[in-house]
Design an enzyme around this catalytic site. Structure first.
Site, short mmCIF file in Angstrom:
data_model
loop_
_atom_site.label_atom_id
_atom_site.label_comp_id
_atom_site.label_asym_id
_atom_site.label_seq_id
_atom_site.Cartn_x
_atom_site.Cartn_y
_atom_site.Cartn_z
N ASP A 410 1.08 -1.40 0.00
CA ASP A 410 -0.05 0.35 -0.01
C ASP A 410 1.30 0.81 -0.20
O ASP A 410 2.29 1.29 0.69
CB ASP A 410 -1.20 -0.17 1.12
CG ASP A 410 -1.74 0.98 1.57
OD1 ASP A 410 -2.61 1.86 0.62
OD2 ASP A 410 -1.58 1.72 2.53
N GLU A 519 -5.10 20.07 1.08
CA GLU A 519 -5.59 21.15 1.54
C GLU A 519 -5.22 22.04 3.52
O GLU A 519 -5.49 23.19 2.73
CB GLU A 519 -6.94 21.20 1.80
CG GLU A 519 -8.24 21.16 0.80
CD GLU A 519 -9.08 21.66 -0.07
OE1 GLU A 519 -10.06 21.37 0.51
OE2 GLU A 519 -9.02 21.80 -0.34
N ARG A 624 4.11 16.49 -4.65
CA ARG A 624 3.31 17.06 -5.78
C ARG A 624 2.47 18.64 -5.48
O ARG A 624 2.78 19.79 -4.74
CB ARG A 624 2.16 16.91 -4.18
CG ARG A 624 2.08 15.62 -3.87
CD ARG A 624 1.99 14.91 -2.77
NE ARG A 624 0.02 14.57 -2.44
CZ ARG A 624 -0.28 14.14 -2.52
NH1 ARG A 624 0.68 13.05 -2.50
NH2 ARG A 624 -2.08 13.60 -2.07
N ASP A 706 -5.15 6.02 -4.63
CA ASP A 706 -4.93 6.99 -5.25
C ASP A 706 -4.17 7.27 -6.10
O ASP A 706 -4.66 6.62 -6.79
CB ASP A 706 -3.30 7.57 -4.39
CG ASP A 706 -2.80 8.86 -3.17
OD1 ASP A 706 -4.27 8.93 -2.53
OD2 ASP A 706 -1.82 8.58 -2.04
N ARG A 815 -5.84 4.01 -8.11
CA ARG A 815 -7.03 3.44 -7.90
C ARG A 815 -7.54 2.59 -7.65
O ARG A 815 -8.59 2.64 -8.39
CB ARG A 815 -7.48 5.17 -8.79
CG ARG A 815 -7.59 6.47 -9.21
CD ARG A 815 -8.81 7.08 -8.57
NE ARG A 815 -8.50 8.15 -8.56
CZ ARG A 815 -9.42 8.38 -6.69
NH1 ARG A 815 -9.22 7.60 -5.78
NH2 ARG A 815 -9.14 9.85 -6.64
N ASN A 844 -8.42 -1.56 4.48
CA ASN A 844 -8.44 -1.28 3.25
C ASN A 844 -7.33 -2.34 2.77
O ASN A 844 -7.18 -3.09 1.28
CB ASN A 844 -8.28 0.08 2.23
CG ASN A 844 -6.95 0.66 2.88
OD1 ASN A 844 -6.65 0.49 3.73
ND2 ASN A 844 -5.90 0.98 1.61
#
Length: 1205
Positions: A410, A519, A624, A706, A815, A844
């Site tokens: 992951d 953010e 990023r 991601d 994804r 997950n």
């Protein structure tokens, strides 16, 4: 009538999800009547209770015994035990039945204990409390009693007990914030929004009036999709994933929410993504079954030779044997076939020692001690910050760790810390920020350049912000060439977001809750630049601006938020339309460079070109990036656009597409402000660990939920992908696929994407084969997204996908859903037949962890779900190097030696009995006494081999990591090939001939002190003594490192034989005083000196030749470092221990204390003073905590219950 149709349309919701193949969805929809249990009753929806156990009360014994008899050896011993009870058996049945019963009993108790722990875990979950609406008030009931259609209330920090339709919350605008760490590993908050029509149903009185009807899709495993309608008072409202709250997620920053239960229990999306607990057996254990079958074949051949020979040998001419007509069948010359058949079974029981029953017990004991004493207590894998040691949760797979070829990892929380920091930016064509990223440092080091990182005095570092450039700090930006652009840049950061502020309205104490850590980092950056966002209402954002009009002046400015155009994976951008206090209308937009550049106004080409160069520079540093832009709007233009926006927003059909189309009308002719660069901090030591594992021949795949850009960035940062590699990118984000998707025909979309994927796979495979055919072709890397992967995993394409993937050094799947992670893992595991390891940290990752041969859980920030499903748990990804290259490799080497040595010593022992059969007319006469045979494996040769399994080391831990290439021997399975087994078999034959013929021939004319010749039991006892001494000494010859335990165990085993025979020969009639008679002769001493020397001479010569002329890799490393002192495991631990601070040493020591599992948390002390008590017993200073004392005072005395583990 409508209700009847909907009921009959749905016959059953029960479906089976199998790994690698998902059964097609039922075509009908599911109709749920909210707040109406009677209407839902005839449909028989599944309950909310879950079960993850392997057994139940009725299946435990049959299924448990089946698990045990999957081992070929156990079936064999059952057969021998049955045979030994018949009259034809030459041995006592007790010597076979008792050991088998004990082995089975111990194994079943272990299975029962492990499943009982799983059952207790299920009970804790099923009995968790939830508030359900009953008779206009909230009643607390356990999770398991929830039913589809119930109205429930979940409070802040509570977990959702089922998949819920979100109706109302205490927050304005009907929003709530959820944490999905258990689903996708993300710790940042996601926003969910209820339909405006249901906002009022937050009180029990209002909620009781809610009588809606939900028509939605059948239960499925897709976490990110949901389609349905809510029919309320004859009005049909469309439902989307935005209104669905999934089981396993938790509520944050919201006092409480009210929801209606849609899917329950095993039909919830998270449970549909999980699989049954698999029964994992190591590959070596399965190969061991083949070896035992081979031994059984050898046994049958030996017995067949003896049986046929006995049928031929039996003859009346041996009249002194009494072989006349009245003789029993096994000695009747008139029935030679009967003689041969019965002798066959007699010899099978006689030679049964060729397969040792103690082998499995010894291996399990070795593996258990390896886990508890070595892996769990390795200080190299101890994380002092979180006080977490490594944990082996199963002991079945230790040696598998030494043969891993593929690692599936992951990304978020496993490779990265999920900690975003604002690092650099570009404003108006000028780069700001002097920091050097981990990736830049790594790149420089690879090129032999030493980089010294010096931070200036003005550098600011806080959570989300790690920026070093005084030109923008404390109002200094006013002196820059373009201060107005700087001002727009900071305002864009402070206004264009969906972040929620929490806590005091001061820069030091405020915390930001964001839908993504990026953010939060951008808003934190704005705060540090002097534009402090401190309050939000549904329509306003408040920003405290510093130094705008003049240095030192601080203003509180309120910006009215008119529209928010949200980010999604198609738009790849986010915009807000805001009104300044002076009436200025501005659209601020931030997003991926590709989409922003397409929407920029003409002109200003120099700025675009310079910024593009900066973006590439940031990207190559592993950062990023986002582009920022703005547009001034006229009131008229905004009003006409807003009308269209409101129409699109209230549209019931195709709302998302219509909103995107309207957004396109205003998100154009933008003016570029600049770009941001954010660093996603990698976990410490990840690039180095990946490089080491790659050198060890291990291929690493990253499977993440991601975005593709993020995944590729991280792959670069981790050294998984570099610029020298040829990259194959298979993405569904192409213009052709988007065009077909916009038409909305699902069948056409599926066919088109499948065809596109097929073409891409074919093209990539051809290119890959061309690259591999050239001598110095580049390494290959494959990047594929979840949507393409879904079609690539189709049976018709999966072979092509597998061939392409196996030719690539690195593979990145982005994804992807949890089930797709498991399917990819299973594809390599079953398709390539390679040993796989999956590593992850969230719920997950559970399916992926269970699908691989070995599952490793990271015990990090995201709960214990991955750890609870894993086979091994570590605190950091970098510890994987120690787990595989040190413990895994050592375990593999040790277990291989243990198995081959067991094979050798039993074959040697049995062959001496076989040679004796030729001298007994093949009658099945025993050469050895019953108890010699029974105790040979259990006492006389048992302990030394366990010492090898625990302490043998070819090279030290530090050398194992210094030369990771040594690991390739495990991948190639060098030490457990048929050639190795064949070599041992040859020496068994040679040594058994020496033991038998040397002893029998030399003793033929021998006499004891009273002048009598030696009898059968004298000769067999002499031979047995030689066997015991030789096989124990042979063990020392295969050891790479010999400790005092080796000497004690080998000497102890030989001594045990002599003590046993001294005592046994006093009481047993057939061997009465045999050892005393033998030891009174000189012959005895010369024999036990010469026979072992001659027997081991062949092995000595072979080992010398092999080491000189055909050395293994580890032997070369041994020669290179032969003059260096060996850092044995204890010294290694002490050395590390000395490097710890006193506080860290105490933390580590406390981490090793006995623990109890509490039903409330992952691991905790469950009784007051527990930690302090055990610490005192071991001499560790651990002061009692105040809550310990207070809790002890409040605990009432209660009857003793069985201790929980």
């Amino acid at each position: 009538m409508t209700r009847d149709v909907s009921l009959t349309g749905r016959s059953s919701t029960t479906r089976t999800v199998r790994l690698g193949r998902v059964q097609p969805q039922a075509p009908s929809h599911r109709t749920i009547y909210c707040n109406d249990r009677e209407a839902n009753f005839p449909i028989r929806f599944k309950g909310n209770s879950i079960s993850t156990t392997k057994y139940n009360f009725f299946t435990f014994l049959p299924k448990g015994l089946f698990e045990q008899f999957r081992r070929v050896a156990n079936c064999y011993f059952l057969f021998i035990s049955i045979l030994s009870m018949t009259p034809i058996s030459p041995v006592n049945p007790v010597t076979n039945v008792v050991p088998l019963s004990l082995v089975l009993l111990v194994s079943l108790i272990k299975e029962a204990f492990e499943d009982w722990k799983r059952f207790q875990n299920d009970m804790v979950i099923n009995n968790g409390p939830v508030e359900v609406l009953q008779d206009q008030k909230w009643e607390t009931v356990p999770w398991k009693k929830l039913q589809v259609g119930d109205i429930v209330r979940v409070k802040q920090d509570g977990f959702f007990p089922a998949d819920l339709l979100f109706l109302a919350s205490t927050n304005p605008d009907g929003v709530c914030y959820i944490e999905t760490a258990n689903l996708d590993g993300e710790t940042n908050l996601k926003i969910r929004k209820a339909l405006e029509r249901t906002w009022d149903y937050s009180t029990p009185e209002k909620a009781a009036e809610f009588k809606g009807e939900v028509q939605c899709e059948q239960p499925n495993n897709s976490l990110y999709t949901f389609t349905g309608n809510l029919i309320i008072q004859k009005q049909t409202l469309p439902l989307s994933p935005n209104q669905l709250l999934l089981r396993g997620c938790s509520l944050r920053n919201t006092e409480y929410i009210v929801g209606a239960v849609i899917f329950t229990g095993h039909e919830t999306k998270v449970m549909m993504n999980s699989m049954n607990v698999p029964s994992k057996r190591s590959t070596l254990e399965r190969k061991l079954d083949k070896l035992i079958l081979t031994l059984f074949g050898s046994l049958f051949l030996m017995c067949l030779i003896g049986a046929i020979a006995s049928g031929i040998f039996i003859n009346r001419k041996y009249h002194y044997l009494g072989l006349d007509e009245g003789a029993p069948t096994e000695f009747n010359p008139s029935n030679r076939f009967g003689v041969a058949a019965l002798t066959l079974f007699t010899l099978i029981t006689l030679y049964s020692t060729i397969i040792p029953i103690s082998l499995y017990v010894s291996i399990e004991m070795i593996k258990f001690i390896q886990c508890t004493q070595f892996i769990n207590k390795d200080l190299h894998m101890y994380h002092a910050e979180t006080n977490t040691a490594a944990l082996a949760r199963t002991s079945n797979l230790n040696e598998e760790l030494g043969q891993v070829e593929y690692i599936f990892s992951d990304k978020t929380g496993t490779l990265t810390r999920n900690l975003m920091e604002f690092f650099k930016c570009s404003i108006g064509g000028e780069v700001y920020g002097f920091g050097i990223t981990e990736i830049e440092q790594g790149g420089a080091e690879r090129n032999g350049i030493q980089v010294q990182v010096h931070k200036s005095v003005s550098a600011v570092h806080e959570k989300g912000f790690n920026f070093d450039d005084s030109r923008l700090m404390r109002g200094a930006w006013r002196n820059e060439p373009d201060p107005d652009t700087c001002k727009e840049f900071f305002r864009c950061l402070a206004i264009c977001h969906t972040v929620l502020p929490e806590g005091d309205e001061s820069p030091e104490k405020i915390t930001y809750q964001a839908a993504s850590p990026d953010e939060a980092a951008l808003v934190t950056a704005a705060k540090n630049f002097g534009f402090f966002f401190y309050r939000r209402t549904p329509t306003m954002i408040y920003v405290r601006e510093s130094h705008v009009e003049k240095m030192g002046k601080i203003l509180d400015v309120a910006y009215e938020i008119l529209n928010v155009l949200e980010f999604n994976s198609t738009r790849k951008r986010q915009s807000v339309v805001c009104r300044y206090p002076d009436g200025r209308l501005v659209l601020y937009c931030k997003g991926a460079d590709t989409v922003i550049y397409e929407r920029l106004a003409d002109g200003n080409d120099d700025l675009k070109k310079i910024t593009r160069g900066h973006l590439e520079q940031f990207g190559s540093a592993g950062l990023r990036t986002l582009c920022l832009a703005y547009r001034d709007l006229s009131p008229e233009m905004y009003e006409s656009w807003n009308e269209k926006f409101i129409q699109a927003k209230s549209s019931l059909r195709d709302r998302e597409n219509k909103l995107d189309e309207v957004a396109e009308l205003i998100e154009k002719e933008l003016i570029l402000i600049g770009s941001t660069a954010i660093e996603d901090k990698l976990q410490e030591g990840v690039p180095g660990c990946i490089q080491t594992l790659s050198r060890a021949g291990i291929k690493i795949w990253v499977l993440t939920g991601d975005k593709m850009e993020t995944a590729i960035n991280i792959a670069y940062a981790c050294n998984l992908i570099n610029n020298e590699m040829k990259q194959f990118i298979i993405s569904s984000e192409t213009d052709a696929i988007r065009e077909v998707e916009n038409r909305g025909d699902q069948v056409e979309i599926a066919c088109f994407i499948k065809e596109e994927v097929k073409k891409e796979l074919k093209r990539c495979l051809e290119e890959a084969q061309h690259c591999l055919s050239t001598v110095s072709g580049p390494k290959l890397a494959l990047v594929i997204d979840g949507k393409c992967l879904m079609y690539a995993l189709d049976p018709s394409l999966r072979v092509m996908l597998l061939n392409l993937s196996l030719n690539c050094s690195s593979v990145v799947c982005c994804r992807v859903s949890p089930l797709q992670k498991a399917q990819v893992t299973s594809l390599v595991k079953k398709g390539a037949r390679k040993i796989t390891l999956s590593i992850g940290d969230g719920a997950n990752d559970v399916s992926m962890i269970q699908a691989a041969h070995i599952g490793v859980g990271i015990s990090g920030l995201e709960g214990m779900q991955a750890v609870m499903a894993s086979d091994f748990a570590i605190a950091q990804f970098r510890y994987l190097a120690d787990l595989l290259l040190v413990h895994g490799r050592w375990s593999y080497l040790r277990i291989c030696k243990v198995i081959t040595y067991f094979f050798y010593k039993n074959l040697t022992f049995t062959l001496t009995q076989f040679w004796f059969t030729f001298h007994t007319g093949f009658s099945g006469q025993r050469f050895y006494d019953d108890w010699f045979q029974s105790l040979y494996n259990v006492i006389f040769t048992a302990l030394p081999v366990i010492m090898v399994g625990l302490f043998d080391k070819d090279v030290s831990a530090s050398l194992s990591k210094k030369y990771p290439e040594l690991y390739k021997e495990g991948i190639r399975n060098v030490f457990f090939k048929w050639r190795v087994v064949g070599t041992w078999a040859c020496f068994s034959v040679y040594q058994s001939l020496i033991f038998y013929h040397f002893v029998t021939t030399s003793s033929a004319g021998g006499k004891n002190s009273s002048g009598r010749i030696f009898g059968l039991w004298d000769v067999s006892t002499m031979a047995f003594t030689c066997v015991v001494i030789t096989v124990n000494l042979r063990l020392l010859m295969i050891c790479n490192s010999i400790t005092r335990w080796h000497y004690i165990s080998v000497g102890g085993s030989i001594l045990a034989w002599f003590i046993f025979i001294f005592v046994y020969s006093i009481f047993r009639e057939n061997v009465f005083f045999v050892i005393y008679v033998l030891m009174s002769t000189f012959y005895f001493y010369i024999t036990i000196l010469l026979v072992p020397i001659v027997a081991l001479l062949g092995d000595f010569i072979y080992q010398g030749v092999q080491r000189w002329f055909f050395p293994y890799d580890y032997q070369i490393v041994q020669e290179i470092h032969r003059h260096e002192p060996d850092d044995n495991s204890r010294a290694g631990l002490l050395e590390i221990e000395n490097q710890l601070t006193p506080h860290e040493e105490r933390s580590y020591a406390i981490a090793q204390l006995p623990r109890e599992i509490s039903k409330h948390t992952g691991f905790a002390f469950d009784s007051p003073g527990y930690e302090s008590f055990f610490a005192a017993q071991l001499g560790i200073y651990a002061p009692q905590k105040p809550w310990d004392v207070a809790r002890r005072a409040s605990v009432r005395s209660r009857p003793k219950t069985s201790k929980k583990n």
